[in-house]
Design a protein around this motif. Structure first.
Motif, PDB file in Angstrom:
ATOM      1  N   LEU A 293       0.807  -1.210   0.000  1.00  0.00           N
ATOM      2  CA  LEU A 293       0.000   0.000   0.000  1.00  0.00           C
ATOM      3  C   LEU A 293       0.842   1.263   0.000  1.00  0.00           C
ATOM      4  N   SER A 294       2.118   1.154   0.331  1.00  0.00           N
ATOM      5  CA  SER A 294       2.973   2.335   0.331  1.00  0.00           C
ATOM      6  C   SER A 294       3.366   2.760  -1.076  1.00  0.00           C
ATOM      7  N   VAL A 295       3.082   1.921  -2.062  1.00  0.00           N
ATOM      8  CA  VAL A 295       3.394   2.255  -3.460  1.00  0.00           C
ATOM      9  C   VAL A 295       2.132   2.819  -4.106  1.00  0.00           C
ATOM     10  N   SER A 296       2.217   4.067  -4.533  1.00  0.00           N
ATOM     11  CA  SER A 296       1.015   4.741  -5.043  1.00  0.00           C
ATOM     12  C   SER A 296       0.500   4.118  -6.332  1.00  0.00           C
ATOM     13  N   TRP A 297       1.407   3.731  -7.229  1.00  0.00           N
ATOM     14  CA  TRP A 297       0.941   3.187  -8.512  1.00  0.00           C
ATOM     15  C   TRP A 297       0.230   1.853  -8.320  1.00  0.00           C
ATOM     16  N   LEU A 298       0.605   1.092  -7.279  1.00  0.00           N
ATOM     17  CA  LEU A 298      -0.061  -0.182  -7.036  1.00  0.00           C
ATOM     18  C   LEU A 298      -1.478   0.041  -6.528  1.00  0.00           C
ATOM     19  N   GLN A 299      -1.690   1.120  -5.780  1.00  0.00           N
ATOM     20  CA  GLN A 299      -3.040   1.445  -5.322  1.00  0.00           C
ATOM     21  C   GLN A 299      -3.947   1.829  -6.478  1.00  0.00           C
ATOM     22  N   ASP A 300      -3.367   2.430  -7.518  1.00  0.00           N
ATOM     23  CA  ASP A 300      -4.167   2.854  -8.673  1.00  0.00           C
ATOM     24  C   ASP A 300      -4.352   1.745  -9.692  1.00  0.00           C
ATOM     25  N   CYS A 301      -3.732   0.565  -9.482  1.00  0.00           N
ATOM     26  CA  CYS A 301      -3.831  -0.525 -10.466  1.00  0.00           C
ATOM     27  C   CYS A 301      -5.273  -0.948 -10.755  1.00  0.00           C
ATOM     28  N   PRO A 302      -6.150  -1.119  -9.725  1.00  0.00           N
ATOM     29  CA  PRO A 302      -7.534  -1.518 -10.040  1.00  0.00           C
ATOM     30  C   PRO A 302      -8.253  -0.525 -10.938  1.00  0.00           C
ATOM     31  N   GLU A 303      -8.087   0.788 -10.660  1.00  0.00           N
ATOM     32  CA  GLU A 303      -8.759   1.779 -11.498  1.00  0.00           C
ATOM     33  C   GLU A 303      -8.172   1.800 -12.908  1.00  0.00           C
ATOM     34  N   ASP A 304      -6.826   1.696 -13.003  1.00  0.00           N
ATOM     35  CA  ASP A 304      -6.208   1.656 -14.327  1.00  0.00           C
ATOM     36  C   ASP A 304      -6.644   0.421 -15.103  1.00  0.00           C
ATOM     37  N   ARG A 323       2.954  -6.449 -14.348  1.00  0.00           N
ATOM     38  CA  ARG A 323       3.786  -5.552 -13.545  1.00  0.00           C
ATOM     39  C   ARG A 323       3.476  -5.691 -12.061  1.00  0.00           C
ATOM     40  N   SER A 324       2.181  -5.754 -11.715  1.00  0.00           N
ATOM     41  CA  SER A 324       1.807  -5.890 -10.308  1.00  0.00           C
ATOM     42  C   SER A 324       2.209  -7.255  -9.758  1.00  0.00           C
TER      43      SER A 324
END
Length: 346
Positions: A293-304, A323-324
């Motif tokens: 959760l500390s990685v911002s791009w991983l949090q945005d993966c579901p929306e992307d 990538r994830s």
């Protein structure tokens, strides 16, 4: 003679019946046969010229269709980027307001009772208007963010199914159907409750009978709702995305606080003579998720991923998943090694 016939047939005021009557009254049978052959020859030439034009412009037609499709995708991406930028600006404004509130802590403490009163009033409003939602309003810390009337559509046929009223809470979305025979203040009946963590919002482009609609994706199902105006649709999409973002940030902060508290308690525990050694080898259950959760791009993966699927960009979706997966494998390896699960490397 052929040019004369071509000019005659090309005139805007040409009348076929009158032309045939004149030929029949003036000519004999042989002349009519000759005229028929000439007209047929002109028809064949015209058909051949049309085919040549179609073949000549066929590649241009395909290229134009591709350009239109690419432009449509770019416009959709631009719309998503503008929405994200707006969300970032709203988050920055909220952070600024939060910092101002910290500086005036005394005023904040004074306003706490008013906020709690407003929350109770919101939940009382929901409980009063919706039949069968008592279990929803009993959750501590839950409050109402936004609500409004919507029309549920069939995602396949776009046929109107029913009128509903949506209640957006700080952690979920509640859908209530209209009661046909209302008595007293109760106007709706509880239908469904969707957690914000498990849903995604997709804007639907206006086409045909579908106007001002948006889709909510809940694996493996999806719901389509229609609003009264484009402004109302944009308002629903923005408030849903902002609420989801705030909930994710709040959950992350809670997990980090719990992790820090757990580490402090285990380090200063006077009854544990081996606290220092256990501190070196024990890995809390939430540590791995906190790294993710500390990685911002991983949090945005579901929306992307939702955006790629909505745009039918399956290659981009596969890239996001790979990538994830690669990142989670790299992050999981140290935890497996520390806990003694070294078989994973083999």
């Amino acid at each position: 003679m052929a040019d004369h016939i071509r000019r005659e047939l090309s005139r805007k005021t040409f009348e076929a019946e009158k032309f045939v009557n004149n030929l029949s009254s003036e000519g004999v049978e042989d002349d009519l046969i000759v005229m028929r052959k000439k007209v047929q020859s002109l028809a064949d030439e015209t058909s051949l010229a049309l085919k040549k034009n179609v073949y000549k412009n066929y590649i241009q037609f395909i290229d134009t269709a591709k350009e239109i499709s690419i432009l449509e995708g770019e416009m959709y991406q631009l719309n998503q980027m503008l929405s994200e930028q707006k969300g970032v600006m709203n988050t920055m404004m909220e952070m600024s307001l939060t910092s101002d509130a910290v500086e005036v802590g005394a005023d904040k403490n004074k306003d706490k009772p008013h906020i709690e009163d407003d929350t109770r009033k919101n939940l009382a409003f929901v409980l009063e208007k919706v039949q069968g939602c008592s279990s929803v309003t009993e959750v501590p810390g839950r409050h109402l963010i936004h609500n409004g009337d919507l029309v549920e559509l069939d995602p396949e046929t776009y046929i109107q199914i029913q009128r509903v009223h949506a209640f957006l809470l700080n952690d979920s979305l509640m859908i209530a159907s209209w009661l046909p025979h209302r008595r007293g203040p109760v106007r709706y009946k509880f239908q469904a409750l969707y957690e914000l963590d498990s849903l995604a919002v997709v804007n639907i482009r206006d086409s045909g009978p579908v106007k001002h609609a948006f889709k909510i994706l809940m694996f493996p199902d999806s719901k389509m709702y229609q609003t009264d105006s484009p402004k109302e649709r944009r308002q629903w999409i923005d408030v849903l995305e902002n609420t989801k973002r705030q909930k994710t940030a709040h959950d992350t902060q809670k997990r980090e606080s719990a992790l820090v508290l757990q580490k402090q308690q285990s380090f200063f525990d006077p009854t544990n003579p081996f606290g220092e050694e256990e501190e070196q080898i024990e890995i809390p259950a939430d540590a791995e998720s906190d790294v993710f959760l500390s990685v911002s791009w991983l949090q945005d993966c579901p929306e992307d991923l939702d955006v790629c699927i909505a745009q039918r960009d399956f290659e981009g979706a596969v890239d996001i998943i790979e990538r994830s997966n690669l990142f989670t494998c790299k992050c999981t390896a140290p935890f497996l090694f520390i806990t003694g699960t070294t078989d994973w490397y083999h």
